[in-house]
Motif scaffolding. Structure first.
Motif, PDB file in Angstrom:
ATOM      1  N   TRP A 152      33.732 -10.045  27.676  1.00 45.78           N
ATOM      2  CA  TRP A 152      32.190 -10.643  27.848  1.00 45.78           C
ATOM      3  C   TRP A 152      31.194 -10.122  27.103  1.00 45.78           C
ATOM      4  N   GLU A 153      31.461  -8.973  26.619  1.00 51.28           N
ATOM      5  CA  GLU A 153      30.124  -8.377  25.806  1.00 51.28           C
ATOM      6  C   GLU A 153      30.370  -8.960  24.566  1.00 51.28           C
ATOM      7  N   PHE A 154      31.368  -9.378  24.089  1.00 51.25           N
ATOM      8  CA  PHE A 154      31.506 -10.126  22.598  1.00 51.25           C
ATOM      9  C   PHE A 154      31.166 -11.626  22.569  1.00 51.25           C
ATOM     10  N   LEU A 155      31.567 -12.229  23.818  1.00 48.56           N
ATOM     11  CA  LEU A 155      31.368 -13.667  24.005  1.00 48.56           C
ATOM     12  C   LEU A 155      29.985 -13.747  24.145  1.00 48.56           C
ATOM     13  N   ARG A 156      28.978 -12.772  24.748  1.00 46.22           N
ATOM     14  CA  ARG A 156      27.677 -13.101  25.012  1.00 46.22           C
ATOM     15  C   ARG A 156      26.723 -13.040  23.986  1.00 46.22           C
ATOM     16  N   ARG A 157      27.368 -12.630  23.056  1.00 46.53           N
ATOM     17  CA  ARG A 157      26.504 -12.432  21.602  1.00 46.53           C
ATOM     18  C   ARG A 157      26.721 -13.369  20.778  1.00 46.53           C
ATOM     19  N   ASN A 158      27.668 -14.544  21.092  1.00 51.69           N
ATOM     20  CA  ASN A 158      27.836 -15.615  20.205  1.00 51.69           C
ATOM     21  C   ASN A 158      26.717 -16.424  20.283  1.00 51.69           C
ATOM     22  N   ARG A 159      26.055 -16.878  19.442  1.00 57.52           N
ATOM     23  CA  ARG A 159      25.022 -17.746  19.167  1.00 57.52           C
ATOM     24  C   ARG A 159      25.202 -19.284  19.865  1.00 57.52           C
TER      25      ARG A 159
ATOM     26  N   ARG B 204      34.480  -3.161   7.740  1.00 58.37           N
ATOM     27  CA  ARG B 204      35.532  -3.432   8.878  1.00 58.37           C
ATOM     28  C   ARG B 204      35.235  -3.493  10.382  1.00 58.37           C
ATOM     29  N   ALA B 205      34.077  -2.749  10.760  1.00 57.48           N
ATOM     30  CA  ALA B 205      33.630  -2.887  11.942  1.00 57.48           C
ATOM     31  C   ALA B 205      32.951  -4.033  12.243  1.00 57.48           C
ATOM     32  N   ILE B 206      31.990  -4.450  11.053  1.00 60.46           N
ATOM     33  CA  ILE B 206      31.260  -5.749  11.162  1.00 60.46           C
ATOM     34  C   ILE B 206      32.370  -7.008  11.257  1.00 60.46           C
ATOM     35  N   ARG B 207      33.274  -6.832  10.479  1.00 57.97           N
ATOM     36  CA  ARG B 207      34.301  -7.904  10.369  1.00 57.97           C
ATOM     37  C   ARG B 207      35.056  -8.178  11.737  1.00 57.97           C
ATOM     38  N   ARG B 208      35.418  -6.982  12.054  1.00 61.92           N
ATOM     39  CA  ARG B 208      35.955  -7.150  13.551  1.00 61.92           C
ATOM     40  C   ARG B 208      35.390  -7.538  14.676  1.00 61.92           C
ATOM     41  N   GLY B 209      33.995  -6.999  14.492  1.00 61.82           N
ATOM     42  CA  GLY B 209      33.133  -7.613  15.651  1.00 61.82           C
ATOM     43  C   GLY B 209      32.939  -9.097  15.471  1.00 61.82           C
ATOM     44  N   ARG B 210      32.652  -9.638  14.458  1.00 66.59           N
ATOM     45  CA  ARG B 210      32.487 -11.009  14.406  1.00 66.59           C
ATOM     46  C   ARG B 210      33.769 -11.641  14.726  1.00 66.59           C
ATOM     47  N   ASP B 211      34.922 -11.389  14.175  1.00 63.91           N
ATOM     48  CA  ASP B 211      36.154 -12.019  14.759  1.00 63.91           C
ATOM     49  C   ASP B 211      36.374 -12.044  16.223  1.00 63.91           C
ATOM     50  N   LEU B 212      36.021 -11.108  16.939  1.00 61.81           N
ATOM     51  CA  LEU B 212      35.925 -10.744  18.423  1.00 61.81           C
ATOM     52  C   LEU B 212      34.920 -11.969  19.130  1.00 61.81           C
ATOM     53  N   MET B 213      33.830 -11.887  18.447  1.00 58.53           N
ATOM     54  CA  MET B 213      32.697 -12.674  19.053  1.00 58.53           C
ATOM     55  C   MET B 213      33.040 -14.049  18.903  1.00 58.53           C
ATOM     56  N   ASN B 214      33.572 -14.603  17.873  1.00 59.28           N
ATOM     57  CA  ASN B 214      34.120 -16.052  17.492  1.00 59.28           C
ATOM     58  C   ASN B 214      35.581 -16.443  18.069  1.00 59.28           C
ATOM     59  N   GLY B 215      35.643 -15.955  19.061  1.00 61.65           N
ATOM     60  CA  GLY B 215      37.109 -16.436  19.588  1.00 61.65           C
ATOM     61  C   GLY B 215      38.104 -15.354  20.149  1.00 61.65           C
ATOM     62  N   GLY B 216      37.870 -14.191  19.122  1.00 63.57           N
ATOM     63  CA  GLY B 216      39.093 -12.945  19.445  1.00 63.57           C
ATOM     64  C   GLY B 216      38.725 -12.309  20.723  1.00 63.57           C
ATOM     65  N   TYR B 217      37.710 -12.604  21.351  1.00 62.00           N
ATOM     66  CA  TYR B 217      37.624 -11.950  22.780  1.00 62.00           C
ATOM     67  C   TYR B 217      38.759 -12.278  23.604  1.00 62.00           C
ATOM     68  N   LEU B 218      39.266 -13.475  23.319  1.00 64.78           N
ATOM     69  CA  LEU B 218      40.169 -13.997  24.355  1.00 64.78           C
ATOM     70  C   LEU B 218      41.370 -13.132  24.305  1.00 64.78           C
ATOM     71  N   LYS B 219      41.830 -12.751  23.320  1.00 60.48           N
ATOM     72  CA  LYS B 219      42.940 -11.595  23.016  1.00 60.48           C
ATOM     73  C   LYS B 219      42.896 -10.441  23.595  1.00 60.48           C
ATOM     74  N   LEU B 220      41.585  -9.882  23.815  1.00 62.72           N
ATOM     75  CA  LEU B 220      41.311  -8.719  24.374  1.00 62.72           C
ATOM     76  C   LEU B 220      41.878  -8.743  26.177  1.00 62.72           C
ATOM     77  N   LEU B 221      41.810 -10.139  26.559  1.00 58.18           N
ATOM     78  CA  LEU B 221      42.198 -10.244  27.838  1.00 58.18           C
ATOM     79  C   LEU B 221      43.583 -10.068  28.337  1.00 58.18           C
ATOM     80  N   ARG B 222      44.406 -10.121  27.321  1.00 58.70           N
ATOM     81  CA  ARG B 222      46.060  -9.904  27.243  1.00 58.70           C
ATOM     82  C   ARG B 222      46.449  -8.807  27.055  1.00 58.70           C
TER      83      ARG B 222
END
Length: 261
Positions: free
Chosen positions: A22-29, A243-261
């Motif tokens: 959720w923390e990554f998703l809620r940052r998605n503009r 790497r941290a910024i790239r990882r954050g952008r990936d998680l924000m833009n859909g990658g957050y769903l992979k965290l749930l699994r």
């Protein structure tokens, strides 16, 4: 949250994958824009916004984001009512509610007695229940009797699935909730990657605020280390920030769903 202040991110280290996603998703503009345009969200107490509100008004649009319902992105994981779609989140526990269980004895789930926030999405076939408290979540997909009155809840242990460990954890959490009427912290350990992801979120917030990579590095590692290592030809510090910024952008833009699994 002031992104330069690392201490303000420390609470994230106690979150499960449910809250981190959720923390990554809620940052998605794009999500923030969609939620604002819809203009319908759950109040903190879980009651519908008004008498004309219907879950169906939100469900079709929310599915694009892996959610059953929109939640305002202004609430962090400690206060948000986050309903993930069961297809994306194996920790959503399917159960049957019954008042006629024959010889089966046990405690009843009584929502009015719970000492945690609980939000119920009613439905003719399936009810969705979320119990939450300061970043701890238990989400149930419920068939059978209506949960507006005390019921016993039954769960099928078999067949085993690829997410059996997650389901077993859910069974233990549900049993403890019914017995203690609260979400005890010992059943909700932080995600193994929570500490690292809290740093990724801080880097992402700096990026979203328009900060330079050097400014992000100062927030993450301190001005003294950046002054000493930033121009190192091996670029170790620069690479970590990138790497941290790239990882954050990936998680924000859909990658957050992979965290749930």
């Amino acid at each position: 949250m002031k992104w330069q202040n690392t201490e303000q991110y420390e609470w994230l280290q106690a979150l499960s994958a449910h809250g981190l996603a959720w923390e990554f998703l809620r940052r998605n503009r794009a999500y923030r824009s969609a939620a604002a345009n819809l203009g319908v969200t759950w109040p903190p107490d879980g009651s519908p916004p008004d008498e004309t509100w219907s879950a169906g008004d939100q469900m079709s649009e929310a599915r694009e984001w892996g959610l059953l319902l929109f939640e305002t992105p202004d609430r962090d994981a400690r206060e948000a009512n986050i309903f993930w779609m069961p297809e994306f989140c194996p920790s959503v526990l399917p159960v049957v509610a019954s008042q006629n269980v024959g010889h089966v004895s046990g405690r009843f789930l009584n929502l009015s007695r719970l000492r945690c926030r609980n939000v119920l999405i009613p439905g003719e076939d399936i009810q969705h229940l979320l119990c939450a408290d300061q970043g701890r979540f238990l989400q149930l997909s419920v068939t059978g009797e209506c949960l507006t009155r005390p019921v016993q809840v039954l769960a099928n242990v078999l067949p085993m699935t690829p997410y059996s460990e997650t389901r077993w954890r859910g069974f233990r959490r549900l049993n403890d909730l019914v017995c203690t009427e609260t979400l005890r912290t010992k059943f909700y350990p932080p995600d193994l990657g929570a500490r690292r992801l809290s740093r990724v979120l801080q880097a992402l917030d700096g990026y979203l605020a328009g900060a330079s990579q050097r400014e992000v590095a100062i927030a993450l590692f301190g001005a003294e280390r950046v002054e000493a290592d930033w121009r190192d030809p091996r670029n170790h510090l620069c690479d970590q920030v990138r790497r941290a910024i790239r990882r954050g952008r990936d998680l924000m833009n859909g990658g957050y769903l992979k965290l749930l699994r």
